[in-house]
Design a protein around this motif. Structure first.
Motif, PDB file in Angstrom:
ATOM      1  N   LEU A   1       7.659  43.817 -20.398  1.00 48.62           N
ATOM      2  CA  LEU A   1       7.586  44.045 -18.959  1.00 48.62           C
ATOM      3  C   LEU A   1       6.858  42.908 -18.261  1.00 48.62           C
ATOM      4  N   ALA A   2       5.867  42.322 -18.921  1.00 50.82           N
ATOM      5  CA  ALA A   2       5.184  41.167 -18.342  1.00 50.82           C
ATOM      6  C   ALA A   2       6.148  39.994 -18.211  1.00 50.82           C
ATOM      7  N   ARG A   3       7.004  39.796 -19.226  1.00 51.44           N
ATOM      8  CA  ARG A   3       7.991  38.719 -19.164  1.00 51.44           C
ATOM      9  C   ARG A   3       9.018  38.992 -18.070  1.00 51.44           C
TER      10      ARG A   3
ATOM     11  N   CYS B   1      20.191  43.771  -8.069  1.00 49.84           N
ATOM     12  CA  CYS B   1      20.155  44.901  -9.007  1.00 49.84           C
ATOM     13  C   CYS B   1      20.668  44.502 -10.383  1.00 49.84           C
ATOM     14  N   THR B   2      21.828  43.883 -10.412  1.00 55.99           N
ATOM     15  CA  THR B   2      22.416  43.518 -11.704  1.00 55.99           C
ATOM     16  C   THR B   2      21.590  42.437 -12.397  1.00 55.99           C
ATOM     17  N   ARG B   3      21.035  41.530 -11.616  1.00 56.17           N
ATOM     18  CA  ARG B   3      20.175  40.492 -12.190  1.00 56.17           C
ATOM     19  C   ARG B   3      18.960  41.119 -12.858  1.00 56.17           C
ATOM     20  N   ASP B   4      18.355  42.116 -12.196  1.00 48.54           N
ATOM     21  CA  ASP B   4      17.208  42.811 -12.789  1.00 48.54           C
ATOM     22  C   ASP B   4      17.586  43.462 -14.113  1.00 48.54           C
ATOM     23  N   ALA B   5      18.763  44.077 -14.155  1.00 47.79           N
ATOM     24  CA  ALA B   5      19.194  44.759 -15.384  1.00 47.79           C
ATOM     25  C   ALA B   5      19.282  43.787 -16.554  1.00 47.79           C
ATOM     26  N   LEU B   6      19.876  42.617 -16.322  1.00 49.39           N
ATOM     27  CA  LEU B   6      20.016  41.651 -17.401  1.00 49.39           C
ATOM     28  C   LEU B   6      18.686  40.983 -17.738  1.00 49.39           C
ATOM     29  N   ALA B   7      17.823  40.792 -16.736  1.00 52.62           N
ATOM     30  CA  ALA B   7      16.501  40.219 -17.014  1.00 52.62           C
ATOM     31  C   ALA B   7      15.669  41.169 -17.870  1.00 52.62           C
ATOM     32  N   LEU B   8      15.753  42.468 -17.577  1.00 60.75           N
ATOM     33  CA  LEU B   8      15.021  43.457 -18.372  1.00 60.75           C
ATOM     34  C   LEU B   8      15.583  43.521 -19.787  1.00 60.75           C
ATOM     35  N   GLN B   9      16.894  43.478 -19.905  1.00 63.36           N
ATOM     36  CA  GLN B   9      17.520  43.478 -21.231  1.00 63.36           C
ATOM     37  C   GLN B   9      17.042  42.277 -22.054  1.00 63.36           C
ATOM     38  N   SER B  10      17.024  41.099 -21.435  1.00 63.97           N
ATOM     39  CA  SER B  10      16.603  39.890 -22.136  1.00 63.97           C
ATOM     40  C   SER B  10      15.146  39.977 -22.556  1.00 63.97           C
ATOM     41  N   ALA B  11      14.278  40.479 -21.662  1.00 62.74           N
ATOM     42  CA  ALA B  11      12.854  40.584 -21.986  1.00 62.74           C
ATOM     43  C   ALA B  11      12.611  41.541 -23.144  1.00 62.74           C
ATOM     44  N   LEU B  12      13.341  42.657 -23.165  1.00 63.89           N
ATOM     45  CA  LEU B  12      13.183  43.624 -24.257  1.00 63.89           C
ATOM     46  C   LEU B  12      13.728  43.069 -25.566  1.00 63.89           C
ATOM     47  N   ARG B  13      14.817  42.347 -25.494  1.00 61.58           N
ATOM     48  CA  ARG B  13      15.396  41.756 -26.706  1.00 61.58           C
ATOM     49  C   ARG B  13      14.442  40.733 -27.317  1.00 61.58           C
ATOM     50  N   ASP B  14      13.763  39.995 -26.448  1.00 57.69           N
ATOM     51  CA  ASP B  14      12.910  38.925 -26.939  1.00 57.69           C
ATOM     52  C   ASP B  14      11.491  39.370 -27.275  1.00 57.69           C
ATOM     53  N   SER B  15      11.165  40.634 -26.983  1.00 60.66           N
ATOM     54  CA  SER B  15       9.849  41.184 -27.351  1.00 60.66           C
ATOM     55  C   SER B  15      10.053  42.513 -28.059  1.00 60.66           C
ATOM     56  N   PRO B  16      10.726  42.509 -29.182  1.00 60.62           N
ATOM     57  CA  PRO B  16      11.090  43.775 -29.842  1.00 60.62           C
ATOM     58  C   PRO B  16       9.862  44.602 -30.197  1.00 60.62           C
TER      59      PRO B  16
END
Length: 467
Positions: free
Chosen positions: A325-327, A303-318
């Motif tokens: 979401l694809a990333r 769960c926590t890994r997903d949260a940080l992965a989603l945060q990173s993907a959104l940060r890197d695709s502003p």
């Protein structure tokens, strides 16, 4: 429009709170919608591996972990009572991975929710439920939400996050299909923590019809989780005590008494794997995005890994939600496959009575007992710190080698018949093939991830991609 912002997170369990914190930290306006169920009646995640603990701290949940009264977990003790006259124990410490924690599920969720209060960019709607997804496309989402006063609200956002657990109503509303296999029933009861033979460790008892998992959730109480066949009554072990035969005598008596005096918590165990983790501007996280048997205790760290992965993907695709979401889907796919494969392999090993699985049980205990590096790698996989499928497959092959050695010993010193040994050997070989196939797929995905990382705006290195 009743609420308009950047993201709607449905569910305020461990996954929902972690995602809400990770998105609000990006400066996104986040609405959390939670049905407000009584979590004290749920048998759900209570033991968190070190990577999950580190993730919660990275999301500023230190205060929540303190308020739960969480007890430290140094690793696992595996107690094998297959041979009643010669029981064995193997300690698997986390070592350099850090320290895990365990706490009562409802206490953890309450503390996480309380920690969200007052955070910038965060709004929480309690006792509210998503009724329908009115729109979901590349431009954003609109959802209708039932409020506790009986009114409905229309919510508009750029992103919808389904963090509403295994059954995930939102996943169904999005029309995302899943593979769904029910495995067993889990009966969970509480006993005095002093009955656990290795304080500070999680416990796995094997050698009975199915594994039993136990761990302290406070200084005084321990949770004991008994795996039972689908359809069993929660108190089945009282009438059929062979389900508890792997437990030490004192713990066995305490569990029997607890089952007689208090109705245990019950949960169905599933392997659930959605066909997709995103659609339009909506995404699945945590158990909504896939779950497995709880034997590996990897759910909360996932769960926590997903949260940080989603945060990173959104940060890197502003500003580009579909690309983000694809990333996210790419980064989590490999680790998720490894986690599910490991949980499935462990559950088969410790629950099936076939000759090959009996040999595999002997092999894995032999491997852990004799190999320091084997213990370390196994714990890295179990904790989700290591997530490469080829590593898991290689470890499985090493265990199979030890299982063959155990078969040879049984053949010559314990009267195992040649036909039975031959069938077991063939079964061991067959059990290895799916892992080798998954390893090949994992290697291809690693190549794809590295290529994606070489492009502008690719996902940053996280433990989901590089562990």
């Amino acid at each position: 429009m009743d609420w308009q912002g950047d993201a709607v997170v449905v569910g305020a369990g461990t996954a929902g709170c972690a995602v809400a914190a990770s998105l609000s930290a990006l400066g996104l306006e986040v609405l959390v919608v939670d049905a407000g169920m009584d979590r004290s009646r749920q048998l759900a995640g209570e033991l968190m591996h070190p990577p999950g603990v580190a993730d919660l701290r990275a999301l500023d949940f230190d205060d929540a972990l303190t308020r739960t009264g969480a007890v430290p977990v140094a690793g696992f003790a595996v107690l094998d009572a297959t041979e009643a006259d010669r029981p064995s124990t193997c300690l698997l410490p986390y070592g350099g991975l850090g320290q895990g924690v365990a706490m009562e599920h409802s206490a953890l969720v309450a503390a996480l929710q309380a920690s969200l209060t007052g955070r910038a960019h965060l709004t929480v709607w309690e006792s509210s439920r998503v009724l329908r997804v009115a729109r979901n496309d590349a431009a954003g989402v609109e959802v209708e939400v039932a409020r506790p006063d009986g009114q409905t609200a229309l919510v508009s956002a750029r992103l919808l996050v389904a963090a509403d657990g295994r059954p995930s109503r939102v996943r169904g509303l999005l029309g995302i299909e899943e593979e769904n296999v029910r495995l067993s029933t889990m009966s969970g009861t509480l006993v005095d923590a002093s009955f656990l033979p290795y304080p500070g460790f999680g416990h796995l008892f094997v050698g009975g019809p199915a594994p039993v998992l136990a761990y302290a959730i406070s200084g005084q109480r321990a949770r004991v989780m008994i795996d039972l066949p689908t359809g069993s009554e929660p108190a089945t072990p009282v009438r059929e005590p062979h389900y508890l035969r792997a437990l030490p005598e004192g713990l066995r008596a305490a569990v029997t008494t607890a089952l007689q005096e208090t109705r245990p918590l019950v949960s169905a165990n599933f392997t659930r794997l959605p066909k997709h983790v995103s659609r339009g501007s909506a995404v699945l996280v945590g158990d909504a995005a896939g779950c497995c048997h709880p034997l590996s205790a990897s759910g909360m760290s996932s769960c926590t890994r997903d949260a940080l992965a989603l945060q990173s993907a959104l940060r890197d695709s502003p500003g580009d939600i579909p690309a983000a979401l694809a990333r996210y889907a790419l980064v989590r796919r490999g680790p998720q496959r490894t986690r599910l494969s490991l949980a499935s392999a462990l559950y088969r090993c410790f629950s099936e009575s076939s000759p090959e699985m009996a040999a595999l049980r002997q092999g894995i205990v032999r491997y852990w007992t004799r190999s320091t590096s084997g213990r370390e790698t196994s714990m890295a996989l179990l904790s989700t710190r290591e997530s490469r499928m080829w590593v898991m497959s290689l470890e499985y092959a090493r265990v199979v080698r030890h299982a063959f050695l155990a078969l040879g010993r049984n053949l010559f010193s314990r009267g195992l018949s040649i036909p039975t040994a031959a069938r077991a050997a063939l079964g061991l070989v067959r059990s290895t093939l799916p892992h080798l196939s998954e390893a090949a797929r994992g290697l291809l995905e690693d190549v794809g991830l590295r290529r994606a990382a070489a492009t502008p705006g690719a996902p940053r290195s996280t433990r989901t991609a590089s562990a």
